[in-house]
Scaffold this motif. Structure first.
Motif, PDB file in Angstrom:
ATOM      1  N   ILE A  47      24.561 -72.207  -9.237  1.00 10.80           N
ATOM      2  CA  ILE A  47      25.557 -72.461 -10.283  1.00 10.80           C
ATOM      3  C   ILE A  47      24.967 -72.472 -11.692  1.00 10.80           C
ATOM      4  CG2 ILE A  47      27.018 -74.334 -11.205  1.00 10.80           C
ATOM      5  CD1 ILE A  47      28.506 -72.556  -9.271  1.00 10.80           C
ATOM      6  N   PRO A  48      23.825 -73.118 -11.958  1.00  9.49           N
ATOM      7  CA  PRO A  48      23.298 -73.101 -13.334  1.00  9.49           C
ATOM      8  C   PRO A  48      23.098 -71.686 -13.888  1.00  9.49           C
ATOM      9  CG  PRO A  48      22.176 -74.784 -12.081  1.00  9.49           C
ATOM     10  CD  PRO A  48      23.013 -73.995 -11.099  1.00  9.49           C
ATOM     11  N   ASN A  49      22.622 -70.749 -13.072  1.00 13.19           N
ATOM     12  CA  ASN A  49      22.442 -69.371 -13.539  1.00 13.19           C
ATOM     13  C   ASN A  49      23.778 -68.694 -13.801  1.00 13.19           C
ATOM     14  OD1 ASN A  49      19.647 -69.519 -13.410  1.00 13.19           O
ATOM     15  ND2 ASN A  49      19.599 -68.825 -11.292  1.00 13.19           N
ATOM     16  N   ALA A  50      24.761 -68.955 -12.951  1.00 11.37           N
ATOM     17  CA  ALA A  50      26.087 -68.369 -13.152  1.00 11.37           C
ATOM     18  C   ALA A  50      26.733 -68.912 -14.418  1.00 11.37           C
ATOM     19  CB  ALA A  50      26.970 -68.636 -11.938  1.00 11.37           C
ATOM     20  N   VAL A  51      26.546 -70.197 -14.669  1.00  6.31           N
ATOM     21  CA  VAL A  51      27.086 -70.814 -15.882  1.00  6.31           C
ATOM     22  C   VAL A  51      26.396 -70.238 -17.117  1.00  6.31           C
ATOM     23  CG1 VAL A  51      27.222 -72.988 -17.164  1.00  6.31           C
ATOM     24  CG2 VAL A  51      27.863 -72.921 -14.752  1.00  6.31           C
ATOM     25  N   ALA A  52      25.089 -70.079 -17.069  1.00  6.11           N
ATOM     26  CA  ALA A  52      24.346 -69.520 -18.200  1.00  6.11           C
ATOM     27  C   ALA A  52      24.810 -68.102 -18.509  1.00  6.11           C
ATOM     28  CB  ALA A  52      22.846 -69.542 -17.911  1.00  6.11           C
ATOM     29  N   ALA A  53      25.183 -67.345 -17.488  1.00  9.09           N
ATOM     30  CA  ALA A  53      25.668 -65.978 -17.694  1.00  9.09           C
ATOM     31  C   ALA A  53      27.019 -65.961 -18.401  1.00  9.09           C
ATOM     32  CB  ALA A  53      25.760 -65.244 -16.354  1.00  9.09           C
ATOM     33  N   LYS A  54      27.734 -67.072 -18.345  1.00 11.89           N
ATOM     34  CA  LYS A  54      29.044 -67.202 -19.013  1.00 11.89           C
ATOM     35  C   LYS A  54      28.954 -68.229 -20.138  1.00 11.89           C
ATOM     36  CE  LYS A  54      31.315 -64.607 -16.061  1.00 11.89           C
ATOM     37  NZ  LYS A  54      31.825 -63.316 -16.453  1.00 11.89           N
ATOM     38  N   ALA A  55      27.841 -68.213 -20.844  1.00  9.73           N
ATOM     39  CA  ALA A  55      27.551 -69.241 -21.847  1.00  9.73           C
ATOM     40  C   ALA A  55      28.676 -69.425 -22.856  1.00  9.73           C
ATOM     41  CB  ALA A  55      26.242 -68.916 -22.564  1.00  9.73           C
ATOM     42  N   GLN A  56      29.343 -68.349 -23.239  1.00 11.36           N
ATOM     43  CA  GLN A  56      30.399 -68.459 -24.243  1.00 11.36           C
ATOM     44  C   GLN A  56      31.544 -69.353 -23.783  1.00 11.36           C
ATOM     45  OE1 GLN A  56      29.817 -65.799 -22.358  1.00 11.36           O
ATOM     46  NE2 GLN A  56      31.737 -64.928 -21.689  1.00 11.36           N
ATOM     47  N   LEU A  57      31.707 -69.528 -22.474  1.00 11.89           N
ATOM     48  CA  LEU A  57      32.770 -70.387 -21.955  1.00 11.89           C
ATOM     49  C   LEU A  57      32.302 -71.818 -21.695  1.00 11.89           C
ATOM     50  CD1 LEU A  57      34.431 -68.015 -19.331  1.00 11.89           C
ATOM     51  CD2 LEU A  57      35.268 -68.588 -21.611  1.00 11.89           C
ATOM     52  N   PHE A  58      31.042 -71.973 -21.306  1.00  7.26           N
ATOM     53  CA  PHE A  58      30.582 -73.262 -20.808  1.00  7.26           C
ATOM     54  C   PHE A  58      29.762 -74.078 -21.796  1.00  7.26           C
ATOM     55  CE2 PHE A  58      31.246 -70.831 -16.879  1.00  7.26           C
ATOM     56  CZ  PHE A  58      31.974 -71.737 -16.138  1.00  7.26           C
ATOM     57  N   PHE A  59      29.325 -73.498 -22.898  1.00  8.87           N
ATOM     58  CA  PHE A  59      28.436 -74.233 -23.791  1.00  8.87           C
ATOM     59  C   PHE A  59      29.155 -74.634 -25.061  1.00  8.87           C
ATOM     60  CE2 PHE A  59      25.444 -72.194 -20.985  1.00  8.87           C
ATOM     61  CZ  PHE A  59      24.556 -73.214 -20.754  1.00  8.87           C
ATOM     62  N   PRO A  60      28.865 -75.784 -25.641  1.00  7.08           N
ATOM     63  CA  PRO A  60      27.777 -76.680 -25.234  1.00  7.08           C
ATOM     64  C   PRO A  60      28.110 -77.333 -23.891  1.00  7.08           C
ATOM     65  CG  PRO A  60      29.064 -77.727 -26.942  1.00  7.08           C
ATOM     66  CD  PRO A  60      29.605 -76.329 -26.769  1.00  7.08           C
ATOM     67  N   LEU A  61      27.128 -77.425 -23.043  1.00  3.11           N
ATOM     68  CA  LEU A  61      27.305 -77.927 -21.676  1.00  3.11           C
ATOM     69  C   LEU A  61      26.868 -79.378 -21.577  1.00  3.11           C
ATOM     70  CD1 LEU A  61      27.967 -77.314 -18.707  1.00  3.11           C
ATOM     71  CD2 LEU A  61      25.578 -76.641 -18.427  1.00  3.11           C
ATOM     72  N   GLU A  62      27.708 -80.161 -20.972  1.00  2.00           N
ATOM     73  CA  GLU A  62      27.387 -81.562 -20.715  1.00  2.00           C
ATOM     74  C   GLU A  62      27.794 -81.849 -19.275  1.00  2.00           C
ATOM     75  OE1 GLU A  62      28.534 -86.007 -22.336  1.00  2.00           O
ATOM     76  OE2 GLU A  62      29.233 -84.251 -23.416  1.00  2.00           O
ATOM     77  N   VAL A  63      26.847 -82.223 -18.438  1.00  2.00           N
ATOM     78  CA  VAL A  63      27.120 -82.511 -17.036  1.00  2.00           C
ATOM     79  C   VAL A  63      27.192 -84.022 -16.856  1.00  2.00           C
ATOM     80  CG1 VAL A  63      26.264 -82.325 -14.670  1.00  2.00           C
ATOM     81  CG2 VAL A  63      25.945 -80.418 -16.275  1.00  2.00           C
ATOM     82  N   LYS A  64      28.291 -84.463 -16.263  1.00  2.00           N
ATOM     83  CA  LYS A  64      28.459 -85.877 -15.957  1.00  2.00           C
ATOM     84  C   LYS A  64      28.869 -85.993 -14.507  1.00  2.00           C
ATOM     85  CE  LYS A  64      29.924 -87.369 -20.511  1.00  2.00           C
ATOM     86  NZ  LYS A  64      30.928 -88.108 -21.267  1.00  2.00           N
ATOM     87  N   LYS A  65      28.205 -86.879 -13.796  1.00  2.10           N
ATOM     88  CA  LYS A  65      28.596 -87.180 -12.430  1.00  2.10           C
ATOM     89  C   LYS A  65      29.585 -88.339 -12.478  1.00  2.10           C
ATOM     90  CE  LYS A  65      24.443 -85.816  -9.942  1.00  2.10           C
ATOM     91  NZ  LYS A  65      23.399 -86.303  -9.014  1.00  2.10           N
ATOM     92  N   VAL A  66      30.714 -88.161 -11.821  1.00  2.00           N
ATOM     93  CA  VAL A  66      31.701 -89.237 -11.731  1.00  2.00           C
ATOM     94  C   VAL A  66      32.069 -89.433 -10.271  1.00  2.00           C
ATOM     95  CG1 VAL A  66      32.629 -88.772 -14.035  1.00  2.00           C
ATOM     96  CG2 VAL A  66      33.675 -87.684 -12.051  1.00  2.00           C
ATOM     97  N   ASP A  67      32.620 -90.576  -9.960  1.00  3.70           N
ATOM     98  CA  ASP A  67      33.092 -90.859  -8.616  1.00  3.70           C
ATOM     99  C   ASP A  67      34.605 -90.919  -8.634  1.00  3.70           C
ATOM    100  OD1 ASP A  67      30.493 -91.142  -7.480  1.00  3.70           O
ATOM    101  OD2 ASP A  67      30.363 -93.145  -8.355  1.00  3.70           O
TER     102      ASP A  67
END
Length: 76
Positions: A47-67
């Protein structure tokens, strides 16, 4: 890289994966997993590589784990 949905489709531990738009410039990914181990495999997998390939959609990227405390799915 592979498209995110193709990767997620191959992940047995990913229950749901959503890509949503809040406004013209703000997008979110929300996904759910069968276990904490499956969540970590997802984050550390392709997933990180796929997200990087679509940087214009996903960045700035902030990952948060929630329950998720409560959820409901339509009855079939």
């Amino acid at each position: 890289g592979l498209e995110p949905l193709k990767i997620v489709d191959k992940e047995k531990g990913t229950k749901t994966w959503y890509f949503v738009r809040l406004d013209d410039d703000t997008f979110y990914v929300f996904d759910t997993f069968k276990s904490e181990e499956d969540r970590n495999k997802h984050i550390e997998g392709d997933i990180p590589n796929a997200v990087a390939a679509k940087a214009q959609l996903f960045f700035p990227l902030e990952v948060k784990k929630v329950d998720v405390i409560l959820s409901a799915e339509p009855k079939k």
